[in-house]
Design a protein around this motif. Structure first.
Motif, mmCIF file in Angstrom:
data_model
loop_
_atom_site.group_PDB
_atom_site.id
_atom_site.type_symbol
_atom_site.label_atom_id
_atom_site.label_comp_id
_atom_site.label_asym_id
_atom_site.label_seq_id
_atom_site.Cartn_x
_atom_site.Cartn_y
_atom_site.Cartn_z
ATOM 1 N N UNK B 415 -25.580 36.242 29.306
ATOM 2 C CA UNK B 415 -24.349 35.620 28.786
ATOM 3 C C UNK B 415 -23.894 34.405 29.585
ATOM 4 N N UNK B 416 -24.282 34.343 30.869
ATOM 5 C CA UNK B 416 -23.871 33.145 31.614
ATOM 6 C C UNK B 416 -25.058 32.232 31.901
ATOM 7 N N UNK B 418 -26.796 30.807 29.003
ATOM 8 C CA UNK B 418 -27.157 30.524 27.618
ATOM 9 C C UNK B 418 -27.776 29.149 27.422
ATOM 10 N N UNK B 419 -27.602 28.273 28.412
ATOM 11 C CA UNK B 419 -28.149 26.922 28.287
ATOM 12 C C UNK B 419 -29.652 26.964 28.032
ATOM 13 N N UNK B 421 -31.356 29.332 26.462
ATOM 14 C CA UNK B 421 -31.614 29.703 25.067
ATOM 15 C C UNK B 421 -31.418 28.487 24.166
ATOM 16 N N UNK B 422 -30.394 27.704 24.482
ATOM 17 C CA UNK B 422 -30.130 26.479 23.749
ATOM 18 C C UNK B 422 -31.377 25.595 23.744
#
Lengths: 458, 458
Positions: B415-416, B418-419, B421-422
């Motif tokens: 969750x912290x 996520x960049x 995954x982007x």
């Protein structure tokens, strides 16, 4: 070593939701003509099985196994005894909280996203649309849709979309498609962009876009989904309070006070409604919804008929409302910046069954930081408002020398909203209290609508 | 409805950690003179009670009640049957994972941060210093220090500090003080800044600063804390595998394959070491540490003596090492970008007791997204590497038509982070595989150091 978490096994999960419509009288929602709307009128927007839940007066509604199976990813949620917080406050009160932050998106929102996705799937729907402000609801629905193989399209308010780019990635990880609103994909969005090419967007616009995309699908396979306010949303959230009752029973406790923060009302209702039933049946329990002083719907606004959205597309709902044109001050608890309140929660407040409280933003963060440094978990900005009230009540118990039992809802964690903590520590956060001038405005906004009756349920 | 989570109660938490030093032979760490260092030499850096654990050969070490009490905020962690993942892979394998993402900072790191803070507190220490790369370890230590009332100072690599500003806020919420490294607060930092005013920093520099601040406190009340590699860190993490053994036993299962991602080695060791003990005692089980092809310590590097940090301040440790001057390609799993490997994990690999695997970054994210869309939880970039191996093994089981039982460590949520995954979704993520040219360099870096013996434990 004292036990910290009161756990339930998956077998002990509640098998039914509690429907408060069985126990209170309600004013009906009204159409544009001022007359009660029929359930059928909602059919283009919601699937009929959810509309049936919306208007049902059955007290107990069975939770389908397919829903329980997905909820079991994180449910039953622990009920935690907050001994370190008690110690820091030097209170004789025993403080318990339901930890709803353990769901994959980190809040209570999937408790309703999952059944909503399920019922839509069963009804033959292929795609859900919704709006999201800060992104909690959009993430929860994307998660739920991925579990049932539904498409998910989220219209996210432009200013949040730009400020919180990773919320989009979060939804994408679950296969959801998140676009900034106003978008060029709907007429509602294009109309706004034509007039205001740099519009930061609003929840009202995003709702319009999501509804337009749902009802505009001529195949009839798309519906719209809402994360709060409606009766069936409150219904789905009651699993929180039903679990808490089992957990309290396990340790021979019963709460004197039940506390939850309230924006649209869903996390508060989820914890509180099963205790409201106890109260209606004669049990002694105080129940406090907590809102921000910047958006004091239950504590300052009138009980009135108003639209649920700022654009005025929804039916008129009987609720406390600051007026659908009200724009709350920019507090960081995005989930509490709502002009209205769930009609069920509103009805309980008019009858005095629940007692609304309001707290300031700074008091909320102060309590949140205390929680982080005692119980170790970092609350969402919204949850901090419940915590401020918990701290107040624990201090009162200390002054009165009373061993009160306080139960509150830890509705979500703050790991993806840390910017607000940053501002709190650097002294940039402000308190906002509604001015008299603002109060005058919402009276004006509401003056042409019918007035709901002051019904007494008991 | 099938049960998803195999739970333990707090009463069932393991009361002792498993110390693998009781069961394997190890080369000693060496000082600058090439001779084994005495435990006393570490006294300015670590408290003596932790140094005793570092060198102890007792098989079972009691977990203090005060530590168990804090661990109970999120422990015991659930062991989860990943039925949706199995179904998506069409595998006859039964896949289980330990969910270590439920800790307040979201990873397995607090399993050692908590006892480290506790032992320092007991030893009379008032403040801990450490370094952090992406911020997971720094957050975990800040959380642990807040539980025991210790000051916490974290030197965070400048480039991560700037790219991930909210990691600083996370530490601040727990009262930790996080500064960008190189800083002006230490001689080590100032020296770097003088030469390179725009230095992006490195873990090596940050370690130097943290150690300097600890040993430079003339009151003797500050110590340094490390989140991986060392023996006592592996020890503290074994609570993961000890819980998993109890959980497996409850349902009458035993794993054929145990899998964890490995950077410094701590989450892998935590799950695997108790199963290594079973294996040493004759049980049949395959154990796979999984690393990125971009930083293939166990799969491509020699077993050698090398420094644990890039600046060469630490003793020489017997381990697989890409050379302490190695700079891994910029993969997003920051926790796996380490040139060395825990000496205990390294020793097991030299003896063939565990079988290292390497996976590419893209395979890791592909597996991570599959996990998010089946089991519903979003893995950390590091965890994705374990998942890629799980997917491989589940497919093999399908090809072979075997009902294998696979157990892996879900070391943290994403969750912290996520960049990354982007970038994966937008096609920006690249695969990196170590080149022959790079491999030649690390041989050169290591050539002047002594060679460890090839010991056989059995």
């Amino acid at each position: 070593m004292d036990v910290r978490k009161i756990l339930l096994t998956e077998d002990e999960m509640p098998r039914q939701w509690y429907n408060i419509l069985a126990d209170i009288k309600m004013n009906p929602p009204l159409g544009p003509d001022g007359k009660p709307i029929s359930p059928d009128a909602l059919a283009p927007v919601f699937p009929m099985n959810l509309i049936e839940q919306e208007v049902s007066s059955e007290r107990w509604i069975t939770i389908p196994d397919e829903v329980l199976n997905v909820l079991s990813i994180w449910r039953p949620s622990p009920m935690v005894r907050a001994r370190s917080l008690e110690k820091a406050l030097g209170t004789p009160a025993r403080i318990y909280f339901k930890n709803e932050a353990l769901s994959p998106p980190g809040s209570h929102k999937p408790n309703t996203a999952v059944p909503q996705a399920y019922y839509n799937k069963v009804f033959g729907i292929k795609k859900l649309t919704t709006e999201t402000g800060a992104g909690q609801w959009g993430s929860a629905l994307a998660f739920a849709c991925s579990q049932f193989g539904l498409e998910c399209k989220v219209f996210m308010v432009r200013i949040s979309f730009d400020q919180k780019p990773y919320r989009k990635s979060l939804m994408a990880a679950w296969g959801g498609n998140c676009v900034a609103s106003p978008s060029r994909e709907t007429k509602a969005g294009r109309d706004v962009l034509e007039q205001f090419p740099n519009s930061p967007g609003s929840l009202g616009i995003a709702i319009s876009e999501a509804i337009e995309e749902a009802v505009g699908d001529t195949s009839g396979q798309t519906r719209y989904s809402l994360g709060s306010v409606l009766n069936h949303v409150m219904l789905h959230q009651t699993i929180i309070g039903l679990e808490a009752q089992k957990q309290m029973k396990k340790i021979g406790e019963y709460p004197d006070i039940v506390i939850g923060c309230a924006g649209g009302g869903s996390n508060f209702a989820g914890l509180a409604f099963p205790f409201v039933l106890d109260k209606i049946n004669g049990k002694k329990v105080e129940i406090y919804p907590v809102e921000p002083t910047a958006c004091p719907t239950l504590t300052r606004a009138p009980f009135a008929y108003d639209h649920g959205d700022s654009a005025g597309y929804t039916p008129l709902l009987p609720m406390y409302s600051l007026g659908h044109t009200f724009v709350p001050a920019p507090i960081h608890a995005g989930g509490l910046r709502y002009h209205g309140m769930a009609p069920t929660v509103s009805q309980l407040a008019t009858e005095g069954i629940i007692e609304p409280k309001a707290v300031t933003q700074l008091a909320a963060y102060q309590a949140g930081v205390l929680m982080a440094r005692t119980e170790g978990i970092i609350p969402a900005p919204e949850t901090n408002h419940a915590l401020a009230c918990v701290v107040d009540e624990a201090r009162k118990a200390k002054e009165e020398g009373k061993e009160k039992v306080i139960l509150f809802n830890f509705s979500g964690h703050g790991l993806i909203d840390l910017v607000a903590y940053d501002k709190y520590f650097s002294g940039e956060l402000k308190d906002y209290v509604l001015s008299q001038e603002e109060e005058d405005k919402f009276e004006a906004c509401l003056k042409n609508y019918p007035k709901p009756q002051l019904l007494k349920s008991r």
